[in-house]
Every structure is written in C-alpha cells, then in structure tokens.
Motif scaffolding. Structure first.
Motif, short mmCIF file in Angstrom:
data_model
loop_
_atom_site.label_atom_id
_atom_site.label_comp_id
_atom_site.label_asym_id
_atom_site.label_seq_id
_atom_site.Cartn_x
_atom_site.Cartn_y
_atom_site.Cartn_z
N LYS A 18 1.08 -1.16 0.04
CA LYS A 18 0.21 0.17 -0.55
C LYS A 18 0.85 1.37 -0.34
N GLU A 19 2.00 1.02 0.81
CA GLU A 19 2.67 2.38 0.75
C GLU A 19 3.54 3.02 -0.66
N VAL A 20 3.93 1.23 -0.93
CA VAL A 20 4.55 1.31 -1.78
C VAL A 20 4.17 2.19 -2.99
N CYS A 21 2.59 1.90 -3.60
CA CYS A 21 1.80 2.01 -4.28
C CYS A 21 1.64 3.60 -4.22
N ALA A 22 1.14 3.84 -2.79
CA ALA A 22 1.02 5.64 -2.74
C ALA A 22 2.59 6.55 -3.24
N TYR A 23 3.40 5.94 -3.31
CA TYR A 23 4.65 6.41 -3.57
C TYR A 23 4.92 6.43 -5.27
N ALA A 24 4.79 5.22 -5.43
CA ALA A 24 4.58 5.11 -7.33
C ALA A 24 3.39 5.96 -7.49
N GLU A 25 2.54 6.26 -6.84
CA GLU A 25 1.70 7.02 -7.56
C GLU A 25 1.86 8.72 -7.81
N ARG A 26 2.21 8.72 -6.42
CA ARG A 26 2.62 10.23 -6.61
C ARG A 26 3.96 10.77 -7.13
N VAL A 27 4.92 9.61 -7.73
CA VAL A 27 5.83 10.19 -8.81
C VAL A 27 4.84 9.87 -10.28
N GLY A 28 4.08 9.53 -10.08
CA GLY A 28 3.55 9.69 -11.83
C GLY A 28 3.31 7.89 -12.25
N PHE A 29 3.78 6.84 -11.37
CA PHE A 29 4.08 5.50 -11.98
C PHE A 29 2.30 5.57 -12.56
N MET A 30 2.05 4.45 -13.25
CA MET A 30 1.08 3.06 -13.51
C MET A 30 1.18 2.14 -11.98
N SER A 31 0.24 1.59 -11.33
CA SER A 31 0.17 0.40 -10.71
C SER A 31 -0.83 0.18 -10.38
N ILE A 32 -0.44 -1.58 -11.03
CA ILE A 32 -2.14 -1.87 -11.56
C ILE A 32 -1.65 -3.30 -10.80
N LYS A 33 -3.05 -4.18 -9.53
CA LYS A 33 -2.64 -5.16 -9.72
C LYS A 33 -2.28 -6.31 -10.65
N PHE A 34 -1.52 -6.81 -10.73
CA PHE A 34 -1.67 -8.41 -11.11
C PHE A 34 -2.28 -9.22 -10.84
N LYS A 35 -3.23 -10.34 -11.50
CA LYS A 35 -3.29 -11.02 -11.74
C LYS A 35 -3.70 -12.69 -12.41
N ASP A 36 -3.37 -13.63 -12.65
CA ASP A 36 -3.03 -13.84 -13.49
C ASP A 36 -4.25 -15.08 -13.62
N LEU A 37 -4.95 -14.79 -14.71
CA LEU A 37 -6.59 -16.45 -14.47
C LEU A 37 -5.91 -17.26 -14.38
N SER A 38 -4.88 -17.93 -15.51
CA SER A 38 -4.78 -18.85 -15.75
C SER A 38 -3.56 -20.02 -15.29
N ARG A 39 -2.74 -18.95 -14.22
CA ARG A 39 -1.94 -19.22 -13.86
C ARG A 39 -2.00 -19.15 -12.07
N ALA A 40 -1.19 -19.85 -10.74
CA ALA A 40 -1.70 -19.46 -9.70
C ALA A 40 -0.04 -18.93 -9.32
N GLY A 41 0.44 -17.86 -8.35
CA GLY A 41 2.11 -18.20 -7.92
C GLY A 41 2.78 -16.58 -8.91
N GLY A 42 1.45 -15.70 -9.49
CA GLY A 42 2.18 -14.67 -10.18
C GLY A 42 2.53 -13.35 -8.76
N PRO A 43 2.83 -12.34 -9.57
CA PRO A 43 3.35 -11.54 -8.34
C PRO A 43 2.55 -10.60 -8.39
N ASP A 44 2.95 -9.93 -7.16
CA ASP A 44 1.56 -9.04 -6.88
C ASP A 44 0.95 -7.80 -7.84
N ARG A 45 2.29 -6.76 -7.94
CA ARG A 45 2.39 -5.72 -8.97
C ARG A 45 2.99 -5.30 -10.33
N LEU A 46 2.45 -5.23 -11.16
CA LEU A 46 2.86 -3.96 -12.14
C LEU A 46 3.71 -3.01 -12.38
#
Length: 101
Positions: free
Chosen positions: A8-36
C-alpha cells in the motif's frame, strides 16, 4: 509490517511520482507477482510484496523464475524503503532517458 501494508505504501509513493500501479492477477496460473509498475517511459517491473519473515511459496518462486528467464524484471519487496528505492531508481532511469522526473 505485513506485505499488504508495504504494498500500500509503495503504491502510494509510485502513484505520487507518476507511475502506473496495476494489481496483477493471472487467471490461468497461480503464483504471479502482486503488482506491475510502469513508469512514464515504459520502464516496467513486477513486484511481489512480503513481510520480512514471510517466505515466497514454491508456486511464486516458479512463476518469478519463469519471468526472469524471459528477461522480465521482478523484485521481492520486504519493506517500504526497498520498494520506494526501486521506484526512485526507475524514475531516475526515466530522467536519464529524457522522459520526465
């Protein structure tokens, strides 16, 4: 601090400096990273957020290693400072590319 609190804190910082923060969910495979995270110049990194003591599961490790074999940037982030430092580094790379700051 829980991994979700770090996220939550890293996403807030990233968005403040202009980054897109996308919650990542691979519907076909478990174990994917949390965010892009995507910077203004297309600098991209996946992040998996964990508490300092929380292990990466075997599924997550397999998924992350599969991404890394394909030259995709993936980081395990265990504290807020590490995540903010990574976003800051990506933002610096943007500036060096002439893409903002």
């Amino acid at each position: 601090m829980k991994g979700s609190d770090v996220e939550k804190e890293v996403c807030a910082y990233a968005e403040r400096v202009g980054f897109m923060s996308i919650k990542f969910k691979d519907l076909s495979r478990a174990g994917g990273p949390d965010r892009l995270f995507i910077s203004n110049t297309g600098n991209v990194a996946f992040m998996e957020f964990k508490s300092p003591a929380e292990p990466v599961s075997d599924r997550q490790d397999d998924y992350i290693m599969d991404l890394k074999r394909r030259y995709v940037t993936v980081h395990i982030i265990r504290d807020v400072d590490a995540g903010i430092n990574l976003i800051s580094l990506m933002a610096t790379e943007d500036v060096l590319r002439g893409g903002g700051g």
